[in-house]
Scaffold this motif. Structure first.
Motif, PDB file in Angstrom:
ATOM      1  N   ALA A  21     -17.901  33.632  72.256  1.00 16.76           N
ATOM      2  CA  ALA A  21     -17.808  32.986  73.564  1.00 16.76           C
ATOM      3  C   ALA A  21     -16.603  32.046  73.704  1.00 16.76           C
ATOM      4  O   ALA A  21     -15.988  31.996  74.757  1.00 16.76           O
ATOM      5  CB  ALA A  21     -19.105  32.248  73.863  1.00 16.76           C
ATOM      6  N   GLN A  46     -28.998  47.222  75.671  1.00 17.09           N
ATOM      7  CA  GLN A  46     -27.623  47.087  75.197  1.00 17.09           C
ATOM      8  C   GLN A  46     -27.154  48.386  74.535  1.00 17.09           C
ATOM      9  O   GLN A  46     -26.026  48.835  74.742  1.00 17.09           O
ATOM     10  CB  GLN A  46     -27.580  45.941  74.182  1.00 17.09           C
ATOM     11  N   GLU A 101     -25.343  38.250  67.286  1.00 20.11           N
ATOM     12  CA  GLU A 101     -24.849  36.947  67.765  1.00 20.11           C
ATOM     13  C   GLU A 101     -23.546  37.131  68.509  1.00 20.11           C
ATOM     14  O   GLU A 101     -22.820  36.182  68.724  1.00 20.11           O
ATOM     15  CB  GLU A 101     -24.567  36.001  66.596  1.00 20.11           C
ATOM     16  N   LYS A 102     -23.225  38.365  68.867  1.00 20.26           N
ATOM     17  CA  LYS A 102     -21.905  38.674  69.382  1.00 20.26           C
ATOM     18  C   LYS A 102     -21.487  37.730  70.502  1.00 20.26           C
ATOM     19  O   LYS A 102     -20.424  37.126  70.451  1.00 20.26           O
ATOM     20  CB  LYS A 102     -21.891  40.128  69.881  1.00 20.26           C
ATOM     21  N   ASP A 103     -22.358  37.567  71.504  1.00 20.00           N
ATOM     22  CA  ASP A 103     -21.940  36.797  72.663  1.00 20.00           C
ATOM     23  C   ASP A 103     -21.628  35.344  72.336  1.00 20.00           C
ATOM     24  O   ASP A 103     -20.522  34.887  72.585  1.00 20.00           O
ATOM     25  CB  ASP A 103     -22.942  36.954  73.796  1.00 20.00           C
ATOM     26  N   PRO A 104     -22.591  34.611  71.743  1.00 26.82           N
ATOM     27  CA  PRO A 104     -22.269  33.205  71.443  1.00 26.82           C
ATOM     28  C   PRO A 104     -21.111  33.055  70.452  1.00 26.82           C
ATOM     29  O   PRO A 104     -20.304  32.145  70.585  1.00 26.82           O
ATOM     30  CB  PRO A 104     -23.577  32.658  70.867  1.00 26.82           C
ATOM     31  N   GLY A 112     -13.814  33.630  75.349  1.00 29.77           N
ATOM     32  CA  GLY A 112     -14.068  34.417  76.549  1.00 29.77           C
ATOM     33  C   GLY A 112     -13.603  33.762  77.840  1.00 29.77           C
ATOM     34  O   GLY A 112     -13.200  34.446  78.770  1.00 29.77           O
ATOM     35  N   ASP A 113     -13.664  32.418  77.889  1.00 30.78           N
ATOM     36  CA  ASP A 113     -13.405  31.741  79.172  1.00 30.78           C
ATOM     37  C   ASP A 113     -12.021  31.080  79.213  1.00 30.78           C
ATOM     38  O   ASP A 113     -11.784  30.187  80.012  1.00 30.78           O
ATOM     39  CB  ASP A 113     -14.504  30.711  79.445  1.00 30.78           C
TER      40      ASP A 113
END
Lengths: 331, 101
Positions: free
Chosen positions: B79, A18, B73-76, B82-83
């Motif tokens: 999230a 990353q 924890e950026k992604d969760p 995001g969608d």
């Protein structure tokens, strides 16, 4: 390998990927991001060294504040030296985002464990030096620093943007001072030439050792910490400065300096790297003086810092007891 | 943010500084400094970050008092937004000849 160790390894690999991806996409690394230990320590060392240079850099010119030739020049010089302090503070603040301690960095400076730019170990003999430092030393600093505004570490790049804006004033006030002196008496013009003679070569050394003797450059460039090599920046500085010297009417002290049509750059003579090494190692004309002045300022200021803390505590206690009393008197 | 100032400068704390550049703009983070208390932090912030009229208002906040999301924890954490492409105007196809839209 245990299951736990294996999982840790996978996590570290993912974090490293990353990090590499962020660098590859020209995005900035921010304080709480994972980063390789080498990146962190290189960044802390570079930022701290830069901060120390700003702080020590107050001394050569600061000694002329009380002897400025006019109120105008005095106000300008005061503002400039105050800026240098500010630049040091921005940079210490950036270093702290990487986990460095400001007090510890100061300690490393005054015990000689961290370096600062070798240029500040040269003395300032006349007021023309103030002008030449603005023109050449700050000019070289600008050359070095403009690309650092795109450095991969966010807080450092942001500090550099702020610093570069202010450096432009530093360079211009220096050049204007020199233009004024060049319109003056023969003695004044001689002072400008003499200051130029003394500061030209040390200014070229500010860009650091030549590329083939700079082992860390490749890694720093891969990490986006550095954008150009030392020699590239040095050449850029020479190319920018020669026409400025001509306009000013001073001679740069290098008989080998001439335009190279084929390369499209100025060729210049050999730099005395032995002198550079000696000054970096502590044997410059003013190394001991600079460090001892910094140490004295730190020690002499200790009582102010202590008093400020006691005052703050007292004010807090008073505020608490007043609000407590008001609470009791309430309905 | 768990940055604090250790001994050596005992009693000094790390403050984050936010400046409003001019009326009509938000305060923006500009850096940090060390101070014994908030009043001193304000004065230092003025000297350090507004030497050239960069601000009309300053906030100082103890760094230790800031709670920040973690980049790990950026992604969760982000999230949920995001969608949901339908939250953006470009999600909707409108013929070119419909005016003022």
């Amino acid at each position: 390998m245990t299951r736990q160790a294996h999982q840790d390894r996978l996590r570290d690999d993912a974090l490293a990927a990353q990090f590499d991806d962020t660098i590859a996409h020209e995005q900035r690394i921010e304080p709480r991001d994972w980063m390789p230990d080498g990146y962190r320590s290189t960044m802390i060392r570079q930022i701290a060294q830069h901060a120390h240079s700003e702080i020590i850099g107050m001394q050569p010119e600061g000694s002329w504040i009380t002897r400025a030739p006019s109120l105008r020049r005095k106000a300008i010089l005061l503002a400039k030296v105050q800026d240098e302090a500010g630049h040091g503070m921005y940079l210490y603040s950036a270093a702290e985002t990487l986990g460095a301690e400001r007090g510890d960095l100061t300690e490393r400076l005054i015990t000689g464990r961290q370096k600062y730019s070798s240029i500040f170990n040269y003395p300032t003999l006349t007021y023309a030096d103030v002008g030449v430092i603005g023109w050449l030393v700050d000019g070289a600093a600008i050359c070095n620093q403009v690309p650092l505004c795109r450095s991969s570490y966010g807080p450092y790049a942001r500090a550099m943007i702020r610093i570069c804006k202010e450096e432009s004033f530093h360079q211009r006030q220096g050049y204007e001072l020199l233009m004024t002196m060049m319109r003056g008496t023969t003695a004044q013009r001689d002072m400008v030439q003499d200051a130029t003679n003394r500061f030209w070569w040390p200014s070229l050394m500010m860009f650091g050792p030549p590329d083939d003797a700079s082992p860390n450059t490749a890694q720093s460039m891969a990490w986006g910490i550095k954008r150009h090599t030392n020699d590239e920046l040095r050449q850029r500085f020479v190319d920018m400065t020669v026409p400025q010297a001509e306009k000013l009417g001073v001679t740069l002290p290098d008989p080998d300096l001439r335009w190279n049509e084929e390369r499209g750059h100025y060729a210049f003579g050999a730099i005395d790297w032995d002198e550079f090494t000696a000054v970096v190692k502590g044997d410059g004309p003013c190394n001991a003086q600079r460090i001892s002045a910094r140490r004295k300022a730190h020690d002499d200021g200790a009582w102010v810092r202590e008093a400020a803390v006691v005052h703050a505590r007292k004010a807090r206690l008073e505020a608490e007891s007043t609000s407590g009393a008001a609470g009791e008197a309430g309905p | 943010m768990t940055r604090t100032v250790k001994a050596g400068e005992a009693g000094y704390q790390l403050y984050e500084v936010f400046l409003r550049g001019k009326r009509g703009l938000n305060h923006v983070h500009v850096g940090s400094l060390h101070a014994a208390d908030a009043q001193m932090a304000l004065h230092h912030a003025r000297d350090l970050y507004t030497r050239r009229n960069e601000g009309v208002s300053i906030w100082v906040v103890k760094a230790a008092d800031i709670t920040a999301s973690s980049p790990q924890e950026k992604d969760p954490f982000f999230a949920p937004s995001g969608d949901k492409v339908y939250r953006h105007p470009t999600f909707y196809d409108i013929p070119d000849d419909v005016p003022h839209m």
